[in-house]
Design a protein around this motif. Structure first.
Motif, short mmCIF file in Angstrom:
data_model
loop_
_atom_site.label_atom_id
_atom_site.label_comp_id
_atom_site.label_asym_id
_atom_site.label_seq_id
_atom_site.Cartn_x
_atom_site.Cartn_y
_atom_site.Cartn_z
N GLY A 67 0.79 -1.32 -0.11
CA GLY A 67 0.03 -0.04 -0.04
C GLY A 67 0.71 1.28 0.12
N ILE A 68 2.04 1.32 0.73
CA ILE A 68 2.78 2.47 0.82
C ILE A 68 3.49 2.50 -0.65
N HIS A 69 4.14 1.47 -1.07
CA HIS A 69 4.55 1.40 -2.42
C HIS A 69 3.66 1.99 -3.45
N ILE A 70 2.32 1.72 -3.56
CA ILE A 70 1.51 2.32 -4.38
C ILE A 70 1.37 3.88 -4.13
N ILE A 71 1.34 4.17 -2.70
CA ILE A 71 1.40 5.67 -2.67
C ILE A 71 2.72 6.38 -3.06
N LEU A 72 3.68 5.85 -2.91
CA LEU A 72 4.97 6.16 -3.42
C LEU A 72 4.65 6.54 -4.91
N GLU A 73 4.33 5.51 -5.64
CA GLU A 73 4.35 5.53 -7.03
C GLU A 73 3.17 6.67 -7.35
N GLU A 74 2.20 6.83 -6.72
CA GLU A 74 1.17 7.96 -7.05
C GLU A 74 1.98 9.14 -6.92
N LEU A 75 2.92 9.30 -6.01
CA LEU A 75 3.42 10.69 -5.85
C LEU A 75 4.41 11.01 -7.07
N GLY A 76 4.99 9.84 -7.68
CA GLY A 76 5.93 10.20 -8.91
C GLY A 76 7.37 10.80 -8.48
N VAL A 83 0.68 6.08 9.77
CA VAL A 83 1.47 7.41 9.87
C VAL A 83 2.22 7.69 8.64
N ILE A 84 2.89 6.32 7.96
CA ILE A 84 3.54 6.84 6.94
C ILE A 84 2.77 7.18 5.70
N ALA A 85 1.56 6.82 5.48
CA ALA A 85 0.53 7.05 4.61
C ALA A 85 0.39 8.62 4.96
N TRP A 86 -0.04 8.83 6.06
CA TRP A 86 -0.45 10.10 6.46
C TRP A 86 0.84 11.31 6.08
N TRP A 87 1.75 10.86 6.50
CA TRP A 87 2.97 12.04 6.28
C TRP A 87 3.28 11.95 4.69
N LEU A 88 3.25 10.98 4.18
CA LEU A 88 3.40 11.28 2.60
C LEU A 88 2.44 11.92 2.00
N ALA A 89 1.11 11.89 2.36
CA ALA A 89 0.18 12.62 1.81
C ALA A 89 0.31 14.17 2.47
N LYS A 90 0.47 14.50 3.56
CA LYS A 90 0.63 15.61 4.22
C LYS A 90 2.10 16.50 3.60
N ALA A 91 3.08 15.66 3.29
CA ALA A 91 4.32 16.23 3.16
C ALA A 91 4.28 16.38 1.29
N ASN A 92 3.12 15.96 0.82
CA ASN A 92 3.15 16.13 -0.74
C ASN A 92 1.61 16.56 -0.93
N PRO A 93 1.25 17.78 -0.72
CA PRO A 93 -0.31 18.56 -0.80
C PRO A 93 -0.68 18.36 -2.13
N ALA A 94 0.40 18.74 -3.01
CA ALA A 94 -0.07 18.75 -4.63
C ALA A 94 -0.76 17.56 -4.76
N ALA A 95 -0.43 16.27 -4.50
CA ALA A 95 -1.07 15.09 -5.00
C ALA A 95 -2.31 14.95 -4.39
N ALA A 96 -2.89 15.44 -3.42
CA ALA A 96 -4.23 15.73 -3.01
C ALA A 96 -4.47 14.33 -2.65
N LEU A 97 -3.66 13.54 -1.83
CA LEU A 97 -3.74 12.13 -1.43
C LEU A 97 -4.61 12.06 -0.09
N ILE A 98 -4.99 13.35 0.37
CA ILE A 98 -5.76 13.18 1.81
C ILE A 98 -6.62 14.42 1.82
N PRO A 99 -8.00 14.30 2.19
CA PRO A 99 -8.72 15.38 2.12
C PRO A 99 -7.93 16.54 2.89
N ALA A 100 -8.37 17.83 2.35
CA ALA A 100 -7.92 18.95 2.99
C ALA A 100 -8.64 19.70 3.92
N ASP A 101 -10.15 19.23 4.18
CA ASP A 101 -10.75 19.71 5.26
C ASP A 101 -10.66 18.51 6.49
#
Length: 207
Positions: A13-22, A67-85
């Motif tokens: 799952g984390i591997h997929i998130i990393l691929e989504e980030l590019g 935690v890893i998923a949350w950090w990757l999403a928050k550290a890369n806001p342009a990818a929009a991988l977690i809701p902004a609200d």
């Protein structure tokens, strides 16, 4: 960044998130079947003896899937991988915790490692049976409360979908379970995503 992973483990799952980030990252294999998670080299990275672990590239390591998923999403806001609200982010974290803290151990670890739940080998089949029953129950809970469209959240694709994917993949590829309609459609949508296809191919897994 460097992801410590084992093929087909929840780390996919984390591997997929990393691929989504590019963004550039490395993979470091931890062969769970060979007990590599208990060897000194990996214990120096993660004393918890499990994957995933993420070396962020700044001298610090993160552990625990949510935690890893949350950090990757928050550290890369342009990818929009977690809701902004705030409400959306809370619901995303709620789903991450349910998948990783309940579905993973109580449904699938019970099936794949029954010795973790009973010392009597003759009771292993009962553990496997309970794991499958739990999987059906937990998936039915998600199905009943499905609030999104194709993906889990009304806001669209998020890191929660990468988490749900790994248990759906286990259910259909390893446990022979049938997913309820929303989850079956979700699995199909995930398998159609290029990032998912790349991650699975890199891990030597079937699409």
């Amino acid at each position: 960044m460097k992801l410590y992973y084992s093929p087909g483990a929840c780390s996919m799952g984390i591997h997929i998130i990393l691929e989504e980030l590019g963004k550039p990252y490395e993979l470091s294999l931890v062969a769970l079947k060979d007990g590599a998670q208990h060897k000194p080299d990996f214990l120096a990275v993660n004393p918890k003896s499990k994957v995933p672990a993420l070396d962020r590239g700044d001298g610090k390591v993160l552990t625990e899937f949510p935690v890893i998923a949350w950090w990757l999403a928050k550290a890369n806001p342009a990818a929009a991988l977690i809701p902004a609200d705030l409400e959306g982010e809370a619901r995303c974290l709620e789903l991450l915790d349910y998948v990783c803290g309940t579905i993973h151990p109580q449904a699938f670890t019970r099936q794949f490692r029954p010795g973790n739940y009973t010392l009597r080998e003759e009771d292993f089949p009962k553990s496997v049976e309970l794991g499958k029953a739990n999987a059906d129950k937990y998936f039915a809970t998600l199905e009943k409360g499905w609030a999104g469209g194709t993906y889990l959240l009304p806001s669209g694709y998020s890191v929660a979908d990468a988490a749900l994917f790994f248990v759906e993949y286990w259910a259909t590829r390893r446990s022979g379970l049938t997913l309820p309609p929303h989850l079956a459609a979700h699995l199909a949508a995930m398998l159609a995503r290029p990032a998912v296809q790349r991650a699975l191919t890199q891990e030597g897994l079937a699409l």
